[in-house]
Design a protein around this motif. Structure first.
Motif, mmCIF file in Angstrom:
data_model
loop_
_atom_site.group_PDB
_atom_site.id
_atom_site.type_symbol
_atom_site.label_atom_id
_atom_site.label_comp_id
_atom_site.label_asym_id
_atom_site.label_seq_id
_atom_site.Cartn_x
_atom_site.Cartn_y
_atom_site.Cartn_z
ATOM 1 N N TRP A 585 17.902 -19.592 71.984
ATOM 2 C CA TRP A 585 18.243 -20.213 72.865
ATOM 3 C C TRP A 585 19.394 -20.228 72.389
ATOM 4 C CZ3 TRP A 585 19.732 -24.147 75.243
ATOM 5 C CH2 TRP A 585 18.616 -25.218 74.637
ATOM 6 N N SER A 586 20.715 -20.128 72.921
ATOM 7 C CA SER A 586 22.393 -21.150 72.425
ATOM 8 C C SER A 586 23.034 -20.921 73.644
ATOM 9 C CB SER A 586 22.477 -21.055 71.512
ATOM 10 O OG SER A 586 23.828 -21.246 71.752
ATOM 11 N N ARG A 587 23.684 -21.990 74.282
ATOM 12 C CA ARG A 587 24.588 -22.538 75.470
ATOM 13 C C ARG A 587 26.068 -20.941 74.855
ATOM 14 N NH1 ARG A 587 21.747 -26.339 76.688
ATOM 15 N NH2 ARG A 587 21.151 -26.683 78.167
ATOM 16 N N GLY A 604 27.364 -22.916 80.681
ATOM 17 C CA GLY A 604 26.225 -22.676 82.314
ATOM 18 C C GLY A 604 26.067 -22.151 82.794
ATOM 19 N N TYR A 605 25.276 -21.288 82.110
ATOM 20 C CA TYR A 605 25.176 -19.015 82.413
ATOM 21 C C TYR A 605 23.556 -19.929 83.483
ATOM 22 C CZ TYR A 605 23.440 -14.453 82.919
ATOM 23 O OH TYR A 605 22.705 -13.621 83.205
ATOM 24 N N GLN A 606 22.996 -19.908 83.683
ATOM 25 C CA GLN A 606 21.665 -19.751 85.022
ATOM 26 C C GLN A 606 21.211 -18.559 85.733
ATOM 27 O OE1 GLN A 606 19.790 -22.634 84.041
ATOM 28 N NE2 GLN A 606 22.057 -23.781 83.142
ATOM 29 N N GLY A 607 22.726 -16.957 84.909
ATOM 30 C CA GLY A 607 21.329 -16.123 85.649
ATOM 31 C C GLY A 607 20.216 -15.786 85.356
ATOM 32 N N PHE A 661 18.373 -15.765 73.577
ATOM 33 C CA PHE A 661 18.579 -15.912 74.465
ATOM 34 C C PHE A 661 19.533 -16.903 74.770
ATOM 35 C CE2 PHE A 661 13.867 -14.136 74.503
ATOM 36 C CZ PHE A 661 13.593 -13.502 75.708
ATOM 37 N N SER A 662 19.985 -16.749 76.207
ATOM 38 C CA SER A 662 20.253 -17.379 77.398
ATOM 39 C C SER A 662 20.050 -18.542 77.917
ATOM 40 C CB SER A 662 21.877 -16.471 78.751
ATOM 41 O OG SER A 662 20.195 -15.741 79.069
ATOM 42 N N PRO A 663 20.516 -19.481 77.742
ATOM 43 C CA PRO A 663 20.169 -20.597 78.641
ATOM 44 C C PRO A 663 19.380 -20.453 80.311
ATOM 45 C CG PRO A 663 21.962 -20.910 78.663
ATOM 46 C CD PRO A 663 21.378 -19.979 78.306
#
Length: 844
Positions: A585-587, A604-607, A661-663
């Motif tokens: 995973w990576s920002r 800063g994505y958290q969706g 993956f997204s964070p």
């Protein structure tokens, strides 16, 4: 007068005529025997290996059924369910480092086994002791059995103690054979085997949360168990459990898949050699019929009908075709039996040597069709020619057949050859393109032969007699220019293609990769060790770069809601769905990320879960941005949409992941970190020793070791490819010999006349040398162009690698081929130079 007679009388005449020997058919038989023998040999060896794999499915798998899962063992409930249905053996495997008494370290593949191992097959140790005795704890020290490579690398011997993690192991035996060996590239990247008892593994301290550990559960089921029903019950009891299931019938699918592809490639190369040999078959038929012109003319003058003459020589040629084909089949069937022991040593696979009807029948069909395709045309030409024309054949070569029957027969048999090649192939698409490519190359060289003859007829102005005569020989009536260029051109083309492709592979391994690749991978770094790891690493040596990322293992379960096992994927990317894969995973996008479709998620994505996916894998699966994948991560299915597609450069050996993956999804899951490091030029610090001494759980993998092992593997593959290519060149040389034999009588006549007119032997030899030199140059130039184009397509389109023209290899291959042609031409015409004039002139 001889009236119309049937096949019986023709057969009698044919057999009587053959009592004088088969001198005119030696090249004919050799051409068929080489091509057919190669096809039969490849098919027989492949079938022997496949049969051996099928018979030893239980031994190679280690059980009737095997369940494989990463990061964690199965639950007690699952174990209880399995134990009710059979005997269960648990095996744990992982990579680590072994340290000898001298401080030398090496990568190893730990295999921790229980007292039930192996359920099937035999573990052969040296000295001949039981696994229980070798692996048990004695005097406070656990025992181990190892691959002999480990002893070589550590400079150790049986009885020495080595350190693994926080524990010490005494090497008590060498593994001579095991029922489930590591092989191929997987064995290279995982390291040589280090066999220990499962009870000793906790003492090493290597089993930590998130570590790259694999658990495998092997089952021995009651003999009457229905495997299909068992798997259905297993899937019903535990849907989507995160494990990979194999049974004894699918234990070797990967090996068989690779074997069948390799067999197909080599068979197609052998098929090309057979086609080239077909030209030699045609030349031999033409030469034989030319030697029989007097007999044919006499029979026609005595009233023999054309049908009788055709049947007479058709029986002879068909008989020789059967002999050549059967000799090739016999050669292909017997060689594996004779060299069975050697094959077993070269190929570490179970080989069930025997006589297998299917590949031998296939080779027989190829041989008979080839013989038919290339003999009808010259046979019909001789039989349809008038008696007067046959008597004048020395100065006016035999005309081509007038009717369409021979032409249609040749076309039909060649079409049948192509259909047989495609129909019998594992991958019919590849075989179809290969056949079309072979046909196209055939036509190109056929046209080139005509072009060379036409050009030679138009060239004027040479004052040197030898050059004028050599050019005249290229386009004179009955010249074999077209046949020589066609056959040798195809042989040299295949050789050039293989040599240039191999040169590009070696360049990638020896130059490009070491320059771009990291020096080390460091695996299983715990999250609480990352800060100290970075500090120690940077303080110990000057680095060109360092990259460290989290790593987990996951498996794609569903694609857009459909079960992954039912998704159609091209063969070259099926590995993406076949088992669990590394993911992270990576920002931010990785430094080397090449996003070609979609966009990276915002900082800063958290969706909802998003992933970045491999472009080529997505295309192979028929998906794109916006599609959804369900991925099992540590037993938890996570559905995520594809937000971007990346073009990954696997050749740089950096940290590359099919799935990122997204964070906000998996960063709290148990995980370890992986780092790549490249030292600055000239740095000699033993960074491997520094890191593994400080962090006993961390495994260091030297990229140079991998490259050396891959280079050794590629060298073996390279020799196999070159051997198959040389078969085609050998077929071309045989065709050159048949072309020389076809024109041998004319060569003798030319040499005699030239010597009577005052030419020296050296001048006659120079004429022939110039002729074959021109043929060699024209053939080699065209073959170099076509072969280089084919090599470019293989390297860039199939292998997806960088292309660079291998000029040295190309020139060396072309010069060697030209020298071979010249040598063959001189050897073939040397006898003509020594013939005395008087006997030849009296005969005329």
């Amino acid at each position: 007068m001889i009236g119309r007679q049937g096949w019986g009388l023709a057969a009698v005449y044919a057999l009587r005529d053959l009592r004088g020997g088969i001198n005119g058919f030696r090249v004919f038989i050799a051409c068929l025997m080489i091509g057919v023998g190669a096809i039969a040999l490849v098919g027989s060896v492949s079938k022997a290996i496949v049969t051996g794999l099928e018979n030893d499915g239980r031994k190679l798998l280690g059980g009737d059924v095997a369940l494989r899962i990463t990061h964690r063992g199965i639950s007690e409930e699952q174990k209880a369910w399995l134990r009710k249905r059979g005997t269960v053996s648990e095996i744990i495997s992982m990579r680590s480092m072994a340290r000898g008494n001298t401080g030398i370290r090496t990568l190893i593949n730990i295999k921790a086994v229980d007292n039930l191992y192996p359920l099937y097959g035999g573990l052969v140790l040296s000295p001949n002791l039981s696994a229980t005795k070798v692996l048990r704890k004695e005097a406070g020290v656990w025992g181990a059995a190892v691959n002999p490579i480990i002893l070589d690398r550590l400079g150790a011997k049986i009885g020495d103690t080595v350190s693994v993690g926080n524990s010490a192991f005494q090497i008590r035996a060498i593994i001579e054979a095991e029922p489930d060996p590591l092989g191929g590239v997987r064995g290279i990247t995982l390291g040589p085997r280090f066999l220990i008892a499962d009870k000793s593994l906790p003492d090493t301290g290597l089993v930590q949360e998130g570590a790259q550990i694999t658990w495998e559960y092997r089952l021995r089921l009651p003999p009457q168990t229905d495997l299909k029903l068992f798997r259905e019950e297993l899937n019903t009891a535990f849907p989507d459990p995160g494990w990979r299931v194999r049974d004894r019938t699918t234990a070797t699918l990967g090996i068989e898949r690779f074997l069948k592809r390799t067999t197909q490639f080599v068979t197609l190369v052998a098929f090309t050699a057979l086609l080239i040999g077909g030209v030699g078959v045609g030349n031999s038929t033409r030469s034989y019929m030319a030697a029989k012109t007097g007999m044919i003319a006499t029979l026609k003058c005595l009233g023999a009908p054309q049908s009788l003459i055709f049947r007479l020589f058709f029986i002879q040629i068909a008989l020789m075709g059967v002999v050549g084909t059967l000799l090739g089949v016999l050669l292909g069937a017997i060689l594996p039996v004779i060299f069975a022991t050697s094959l077993s040593q070269v190929l570490p696979l179970p080989i069930e040597v025997g006589f297998y009807p299917v590949p031998l029948t296939l080779a027989t069909s190829f041989g008979l069709l080839t013989a038919s395709a290339f003999t009808v045309w010259p046979l019909a030409g001789a039989c349809q020619t008038s008696a007067a024309a046959l008597f004048r054949s020395l100065i006016s070569p035999i005309a081509k057949p007038n009717g369409f029957g021979a032409l249609l027969t040749s076309i039909a048999t060649i079409a049948a050859l192509g259909l047989l090649a495609v129909g019998s192939a594992q991958d019919r698409t590849i075989a179809g393109w290969f056949v079309l490519g072979a046909l196209g190359t055939f036509l190109i060289f056929f046209g080139a032969g005509k072009l060379v003859m036409w050009t030679a007829s138009k060239i004027r102005g040479f004052r040197t007699t030898e050059f004028r005569l050599a050019l005249a020989n290229l386009h004179r009536p009955g010249a074999q220019t077209g046949n020589v260029i066609l056959s040798l051109g195809m042989g040299i083309t295949v050789l050039v293609t293989v040599m240039v492709v191999e040169a590009n592979i070696w360049r990638q391994l020896e130059k490009s990769l070491p320059g771009k690749a990291p020096d080390y991978y460091f695996i299983d770094i715990q999250p609480n060790q990352t800060e100290n790891f970075d500090k120690i690493l940077k303080a110990s040596a000057k680095l060109d770069f360092m990259e460290r990322v989290p790593i987990l293992r996951g498996r794609i379960l569903k694609v857009n809601g459909a079960d992954a096992s039912k998704v159609k994927v091209s063969d070259n990317k099926r590995w993406v769905l076949r088992s669990d894969r590394g993911l992270t995973w990576s920002r931010l996008p990785p430094p080397s990320a090449n996003i070609v479709e979609g966009e990276w998620w915002p900082i800063g994505y958290q969706g909802p879960p998003l992933i970045s996916f491999d472009l080529e894998a997505a295309r192979a699966m028929g998906i794109g941005v916006g599609d959804a994948l369900t991925i099992d991560v540590l037993g938890r299915p996570i559905t995520a949409k594809i937000s971007s597609l990346r073009k990954i450069n696997w050749a740089n050996l950096g940290i590359n992941f099919v799935i990122i993956f997204s964070p906000g999804v998996i960063e709290t899951a148990p995980q370890t970190q992986i780092a790549t490091v490249r030292l600055s030029r000239g740095v000699t610090t033993d960074i491997e020793k520094i890191i593994t001494d400080r962090f006993r759980n961390v495994t260091a993998v030297r990229v140079k070791d991998i490259l050396d092992a891959v280079s050794e593997l590629m060298a073996k593959i390279g020799w196999a490819l070159k051997a198959s290519a040389l078969i085609t060149l050998l077929a071309g040389i045989l065709v050159l010999g048949s072309a020389i034999a076809t024109a041998h009588r004319q060569r003798i006549y030319d040499a005699v006349i030239l010597k009577v007119l005052g030419a020296k032997k050296t001048q006659v030899a120079s004429t022939f040398l110039i002729e074959y030199g021109l043929l060699a140059i024209a053939t080699a130039i065209l073959a170099a162009v076509i072969g280089s184009g084919a090599a470019w397509a293989v390297v860039t389109q199939v292998m997806r690698a960088e292309w660079e023209m291998a000029w040295v290899v190309l020139i060396a291959t072309v010069l060697t081929s030209c020298s071979t042609v010249l040598l063959g031409g001189i050897i073939g015409t040397w006898r003509a130079l020594g013939r005395k004039a008087a006997p030849m002139l009296r005969n005329d």
